[in-house]
Design a protein around this motif. Structure first.
Motif, PDB file in Angstrom:
ATOM      1  N   GLY A   1      -0.960  67.843 -87.593  1.00 54.01           N
ATOM      2  CA  GLY A   1      -1.553  66.527 -87.418  1.00 54.01           C
ATOM      3  C   GLY A   1      -0.882  65.659 -86.369  1.00 54.01           C
ATOM      4  O   GLY A   1      -1.079  64.446 -86.360  1.00 54.01           O
ATOM      5  N   ARG A   2      -0.112  66.254 -85.472  1.00 54.04           N
ATOM      6  CA  ARG A   2       0.545  65.434 -84.447  1.00 54.04           C
ATOM      7  C   ARG A   2      -0.352  65.170 -83.244  1.00 54.04           C
ATOM      8  O   ARG A   2      -0.014  64.384 -82.376  1.00 54.04           O
ATOM      9  CB  ARG A   2       1.860  66.076 -84.020  1.00 54.04           C
ATOM     10  CG  ARG A   2       2.940  65.965 -85.102  1.00 54.04           C
ATOM     11  CD  ARG A   2       4.283  66.354 -84.537  1.00 54.04           C
ATOM     12  NE  ARG A   2       4.187  67.642 -83.888  1.00 54.04           N
ATOM     13  CZ  ARG A   2       4.839  68.736 -84.273  1.00 54.04           C
ATOM     14  NH1 ARG A   2       5.657  68.675 -85.297  1.00 54.04           N
ATOM     15  NH2 ARG A   2       4.694  69.861 -83.644  1.00 54.04           N
ATOM     16  N   SER A   3      -1.474  65.891 -83.172  1.00 49.00           N
ATOM     17  CA  SER A   3      -2.495  65.581 -82.173  1.00 49.00           C
ATOM     18  C   SER A   3      -3.827  65.635 -82.931  1.00 49.00           C
ATOM     19  O   SER A   3      -3.843  65.977 -84.105  1.00 49.00           O
ATOM     20  CB  SER A   3      -2.491  66.632 -81.053  1.00 49.00           C
ATOM     21  OG  SER A   3      -2.933  67.879 -81.568  1.00 49.00           O
ATOM     22  N   ARG A   4      -4.912  65.326 -82.222  1.00 54.37           N
ATOM     23  CA  ARG A   4      -6.206  65.540 -82.860  1.00 54.37           C
ATOM     24  C   ARG A   4      -6.356  67.031 -83.142  1.00 54.37           C
ATOM     25  O   ARG A   4      -5.863  67.863 -82.376  1.00 54.37           O
ATOM     26  CB  ARG A   4      -7.337  65.081 -81.924  1.00 54.37           C
ATOM     27  CG  ARG A   4      -7.423  63.565 -81.790  1.00 54.37           C
ATOM     28  CD  ARG A   4      -8.689  63.181 -81.043  1.00 54.37           C
ATOM     29  NE  ARG A   4      -8.752  63.830 -79.745  1.00 54.37           N
ATOM     30  CZ  ARG A   4      -9.887  64.041 -79.065  1.00 54.37           C
ATOM     31  NH1 ARG A   4     -11.044  63.663 -79.557  1.00 54.37           N
ATOM     32  NH2 ARG A   4      -9.860  64.637 -77.883  1.00 54.37           N
ATOM     33  N   PHE A   5      -7.101  67.347 -84.179  1.00 59.14           N
ATOM     34  CA  PHE A   5      -7.279  68.753 -84.532  1.00 59.14           C
ATOM     35  C   PHE A   5      -7.961  69.516 -83.397  1.00 59.14           C
ATOM     36  O   PHE A   5      -7.570  70.643 -83.060  1.00 59.14           O
ATOM     37  CB  PHE A   5      -8.113  68.878 -85.819  1.00 59.14           C
ATOM     38  CG  PHE A   5      -8.353  70.302 -86.210  1.00 59.14           C
ATOM     39  CD1 PHE A   5      -7.377  71.018 -86.888  1.00 59.14           C
ATOM     40  CD2 PHE A   5      -9.542  70.949 -85.875  1.00 59.14           C
ATOM     41  CE1 PHE A   5      -7.574  72.340 -87.231  1.00 59.14           C
ATOM     42  CE2 PHE A   5      -9.744  72.281 -86.207  1.00 59.14           C
ATOM     43  CZ  PHE A   5      -8.756  72.978 -86.885  1.00 59.14           C
ATOM     44  N   THR A   6      -8.975  68.889 -82.792  1.00 53.86           N
ATOM     45  CA  THR A   6      -9.713  69.624 -81.750  1.00 53.86           C
ATOM     46  C   THR A   6      -8.833  69.888 -80.520  1.00 53.86           C
ATOM     47  O   THR A   6      -8.953  70.933 -79.896  1.00 53.86           O
ATOM     48  CB  THR A   6     -10.990  68.871 -81.317  1.00 53.86           C
ATOM     49  OG1 THR A   6     -10.650  67.511 -81.063  1.00 53.86           O
ATOM     50  CG2 THR A   6     -12.055  68.936 -82.398  1.00 53.86           C
ATOM     51  N   THR A   7      -7.924  68.970 -80.191  1.00 53.92           N
ATOM     52  CA  THR A   7      -7.025  69.222 -79.045  1.00 53.92           C
ATOM     53  C   THR A   7      -6.136  70.422 -79.353  1.00 53.92           C
ATOM     54  O   THR A   7      -5.930  71.303 -78.505  1.00 53.92           O
ATOM     55  CB  THR A   7      -6.140  67.990 -78.753  1.00 53.92           C
ATOM     56  OG1 THR A   7      -6.955  66.827 -78.709  1.00 53.92           O
ATOM     57  CG2 THR A   7      -5.403  68.138 -77.443  1.00 53.92           C
ATOM     58  N   TRP A   8      -5.642  70.443 -80.578  1.00 52.85           N
ATOM     59  CA  TRP A   8      -4.785  71.569 -81.010  1.00 52.85           C
ATOM     60  C   TRP A   8      -5.565  72.888 -80.922  1.00 52.85           C
ATOM     61  O   TRP A   8      -5.064  73.891 -80.413  1.00 52.85           O
ATOM     62  CB  TRP A   8      -4.322  71.281 -82.449  1.00 52.85           C
ATOM     63  CG  TRP A   8      -3.506  72.338 -83.097  1.00 52.85           C
ATOM     64  CD1 TRP A   8      -2.176  72.594 -82.892  1.00 52.85           C
ATOM     65  CD2 TRP A   8      -3.947  73.283 -84.076  1.00 52.85           C
ATOM     66  NE1 TRP A   8      -1.768  73.643 -83.696  1.00 52.85           N
ATOM     67  CE2 TRP A   8      -2.835  74.076 -84.433  1.00 52.85           C
ATOM     68  CE3 TRP A   8      -5.178  73.536 -84.699  1.00 52.85           C
ATOM     69  CZ2 TRP A   8      -2.907  75.112 -85.370  1.00 52.85           C
ATOM     70  CZ3 TRP A   8      -5.260  74.558 -85.629  1.00 52.85           C
ATOM     71  CH2 TRP A   8      -4.132  75.340 -85.954  1.00 52.85           C
ATOM     72  N   ALA A   9      -6.811  72.850 -81.412  1.00 48.94           N
ATOM     73  CA  ALA A   9      -7.624  74.075 -81.415  1.00 48.94           C
ATOM     74  C   ALA A   9      -7.988  74.497 -79.984  1.00 48.94           C
ATOM     75  O   ALA A   9      -8.007  75.691 -79.652  1.00 48.94           O
ATOM     76  CB  ALA A   9      -8.888  73.853 -82.254  1.00 48.94           C
ATOM     77  N   GLN A  10      -8.264  73.506 -79.119  1.00 47.85           N
ATOM     78  CA  GLN A  10      -8.590  73.834 -77.714  1.00 47.85           C
ATOM     79  C   GLN A  10      -7.401  74.498 -77.023  1.00 47.85           C
ATOM     80  O   GLN A  10      -7.584  75.397 -76.201  1.00 47.85           O
ATOM     81  CB  GLN A  10      -8.924  72.570 -76.901  1.00 47.85           C
ATOM     82  CG  GLN A  10     -10.068  71.717 -77.411  1.00 47.85           C
ATOM     83  CD  GLN A  10     -11.435  72.244 -77.014  1.00 47.85           C
ATOM     84  OE1 GLN A  10     -11.601  73.428 -76.776  1.00 47.85           O
ATOM     85  NE2 GLN A  10     -12.411  71.356 -76.988  1.00 47.85           N
TER      86      GLN A  10
END
Ligand SMILES: [Zn+2]
Lengths: 204, 82
Positions: free
Chosen positions: A70-79
């Motif tokens: 949760g330290r970034s948006r989930f979608t940024t992490w997934a991208q």
């Protein structure tokens, strides 16, 4: 629905299989869209390939859900995971015409005095001293694999090709190079070459 | 590879010296970089200050062309608002 409105990790783990399947589909769409944008300057990558990358990335993301902190948006992490997946695949397709023997033979030459002419950085005294110390450090501190890997890097050979030839993972390859750089740096420091000397060598 | 030419060029030597200059005893590897790159990219987009724990990532990105390529692609996605 925007990214902020969805609790992705929770929805992707939902007990309700309909809700869970919908979230998985939505995430696949998000990843595919991101990959399309990221790779839009590469016409050689087909839509079918992008879909394969998105699917492979989706499985990796689902497999690592527990690691999302949760330290970034989930979608940024997934991208980021999707790009790592796609580029690994794309890089495999480049540069195939060098053998391990050729790389190691070229690496051997790194130990030869001729690899670094005294005046390669210009004739002044400090730079000649740096070049001399560097030449000795390369010949005496590095293993043949480290010399080969460094030379590959300097010749802008893709890193994945270097690691593939040496038979190491990306992390192990990075460590091999890191250990080599550290050995060279320590040897230069021992020879009295300071950070300032190093700086001045490339601010010509 | 050009094994027939055993001398490094001046730009190659400078590249090597620069790599040595950037070297730290402790560095992120590529997996650690991937672990933190999403957070780092969002910080870059919003100009927020960096947590010391992820400052290592800048150094890794300077030294690792593969992670840099992936990071730049991630910024491209974020800039597109996707
Ligand atoms: Zn890396």
């Amino acid at each position: 629905m925007t990214d902020e409105e969805i609790n992705w990790p929770e929805t992707l783990r939902a007990q309700d299989s309909g809700q869970q399947a919908a979230a998985v589909d939505a995430l696949r769409g998000v990843l595919l869209n991101g990959l399309r944008i990221a790779l839009n300057n590469r016409p050689e990558v087909s839509e079918a390939q992008l879909e394969d990358f998105a699917q492979d990335a989706l499985l990796r993301v689902l497999d690592r859900l527990d690691q999302f902190q949760g330290r970034s948006r989930f979608t940024t992490w997934a991208q980021a995971i999707a790009l790592n997946t796609a580029f690994a695949e794309l890089r495999r397709k480049r540069w195939r015409d060098v053998s391990l023997d050729a790389l190691l033979t070229a690496g051997d030459q790194m130990a030869e005095p001729a690899i670094l002419p005294d005046d390669v950085l210009g004739g002044d005294e400090d730079r000649t001293r740096l070049v001399n110390a560097l030449r000795r450090a390369i010949a005496e501190e590095l293993t043949p694999k480290q010399r080969a890997a460094i030379l590959g890097e300097l010749q802008e050979m893709p890193f994945n090709q270097i690691t593939a030839l040496l038979g190491t993972s990306r992390n192990a390859g990075y460590k091999l190079l890191h250990d080599a750089r550290r050995a060279l740096k320590n040897r230069l420091l021992e020879a009295g070459i300071t950070g300032t000397d190093i700086q001045s060598a490339f601010t010509l | 590879m050009k094994p027939q030419n055993p001398s490094l060029t001046a730009p190659q030597v400078k590249g090597l010296v620069q790599m040595i200059g950037l070297t730290r005893d402790r560095e992120f590897n590529c997996s650690e970089c991937l672990e933190h790159v999403s957070e780092y990219a969002e910080h870059q987009m919003t100009g927020q200050e960096l947590d010391a724990a992820i400052a290592c990532i800048e150094q890794h990105l300077k030294l690792c062309p593969e992670c840099r390529e992936e990071y730049e692609a991630l910024l491209k996605i974020l800039r597109a608002g996707a």
